[in-house]
Scaffold this active site. Structure first.
Site, PDB file in Angstrom:
ATOM      1  N   ASP A  64    -121.680  56.060-111.741  1.00 27.93           N
ATOM      2  CA  ASP A  64    -122.920  56.476-111.097  1.00 27.93           C
ATOM      3  C   ASP A  64    -122.642  57.312-109.859  1.00 27.93           C
ATOM      4  OD1 ASP A  64    -121.883  54.120-109.847  1.00 27.93           O
ATOM      5  OD2 ASP A  64    -123.801  53.851-108.814  1.00 27.93           O
ATOM      6  N   GLU A  90    -122.209  51.186-108.804  1.00 27.69           N
ATOM      7  CA  GLU A  90    -121.407  50.959-107.599  1.00 27.69           C
ATOM      8  C   GLU A  90    -122.163  51.394-106.356  1.00 27.69           C
ATOM      9  OE1 GLU A  90    -118.522  51.906-104.360  1.00 27.69           O
ATOM     10  OE2 GLU A  90    -119.942  53.232-105.370  1.00 27.69           O
TER      11      GLU A  90
END
Length: 366
Positions: free
Chosen positions: A66, A121
């Site tokens: 991400d 994350e």
């Protein structure tokens, strides 16, 4: 080694994958890793898990798929690759995958490699929490984060966020002297908190200091009332010498005493806390990295301690004996900016350095 590695990263960057929207990237990454010879699956929360099985120690190479929101046109401009995630952290993630493949192509069977691309994350770390509960504990873990080609990140500070709500009696704004103002009280509380938090500051090191940032202040009910409710939000970054419980008790103690002294109501809330993590320069991973950099780049290796927080901190909650560090190409000052880009030569060199680091880990762990 050039065009394939560049195209590999460009393909990852072309799929926009802000936190919570990693599915398309996960499918692409899984497909690419299968083509490279990994045994691959996508787990229950969307993490991509690839393995190259070996006979020796388990080494986890973990990056995140991400990015923060915000699209940057993907392009190669002179000697740089531009795109959201080029630095944080698709460049490092591509490095992990390709370095593992490069290591395995040497024909060695010394390490049991697990390469993971995890989700969220930049948000809840849902991917990392799931990973530590579902895979066997590794001996060594290397996380894909920008450290620079010749530097290894050995530590990250811990983190916890607080919300304080100050309440006072509401009154008429025409008679402010008759009532306490919750905004003013909240600001006085913040000043008192800063004095106490500053006691854990060190002039010689931000990493070993407790640091804090006021991120939000909100209060007031309109122009005809004295403010009766004000909320402060702030984040605290923990050095290794302080534990989460220490900071929570400090904040609670200061606010409770303030509430008594000022005759106001204060509510204290906090979110999930992760502890600081740091490993030694004498660790296997640091020694292996040092040898790789000296051999391949002919320069002195660097070691850094990060004032931010990463999935290393989450992993350290459960993996207490695992040696962990972070590595990857890129300038971390470009994280989350509209100028996110990575130098191609640095990216290509990082693949070589990490593969050689794995080679040295195998030998040092025999």
């Amino acid at each position: 080694m050039s065009s394939f590695e560049v195209e590999f990263l460009l393909d990852l960057l072309k799929i926009y994958s802000p936190t919570g929207n990693e599915t398309a990237l996960a499918e692409l990454l899984a497909s690419k890793m299968r083509d490279l010879g990994f045994q691959v699956h996508i787990d229950a929360v969307g993490n991509v898990i690839g393995e190259i099985k070996g006979d020796g120690p388990r080494v986890l190479l973990c990056g995140h798929m991400d990015t923060v929101p915000g699209s940057i046109p993907v392009r190669v401009e002179r000697d740089e690759i531009w795109g959201r995630g080029a630095v944080d952290a698709k460049g490092p993630l591509a490095t992990l995958v390709l370095a593992a493949k490069r290591y395995s192509s040497l024909g060695t069977k010394g390490l049991n490699l697990i390469v993971a691309g995890v989700v969220e994350e930049e948000g809840s770390s849902k991917g990392m929490y799931h990973l530590i509960d579902t895979i066997d504990e590794p001996d060594i873990a290397i996380f894909g984060e920008p450290s620079g080609v010749s530097c290894l990140a050995l530590g990250y500070k811990g983190s916890i966020s607080f919300k304080l709500t100050v309440e006072t009696e509401q009154g008429h704004s025409a008679s402010p002297w008759l009532f306490k103002n919750s905004i003013e009280e909240a600001w006085s509380l913040w000043e008192e908190l800063k004095k106490n938090l500053n006691a854990y500051s060190r002039e010689d090191s931000k990493f070993y200091s407790l640091t804090y940032c006021l991120t939000s202040i909100n209060g007031g009910e309109g122009t005809v009332f004295t403010p009766a409710k004000c909320t402060l939000k702030f984040n605290v970054r923990l050095p290794p010498a302080l534990r989460c419980r220490d900071v929570i008790e400090l904040i609670k103690g200061v606010t409770q005493q303030f509430a008594v002294n000022r005759s106001v109501k204060v509510e204290v809330e906090w979110g999930e806390c992760v502890e600081a993590y740091v490993t030694s320069r004498s660790s296997t991973i640091a020694r292996a990295f040092s040898r790789a950099v000296l051999e391949e780049l002919k320069v002195k290796p660097g070691f850094v301690l990060k004032t931010g927080t990463s999935d290393i901190n989450v992993a350290a909650i459960k993996w207490r004996k695992v040696e962990m560090a972070a590595y990857g190409p890129g300038d971390s000052s470009l994280d989350h900016t509209p100028w996110e880009r990575i130098n191609i030569d640095e990216y290509l060199s990082s693949i070589v350095i990490l593969a050689k680091t794995l080679w040295w880990i195998e030998r040092l762990k025999k």
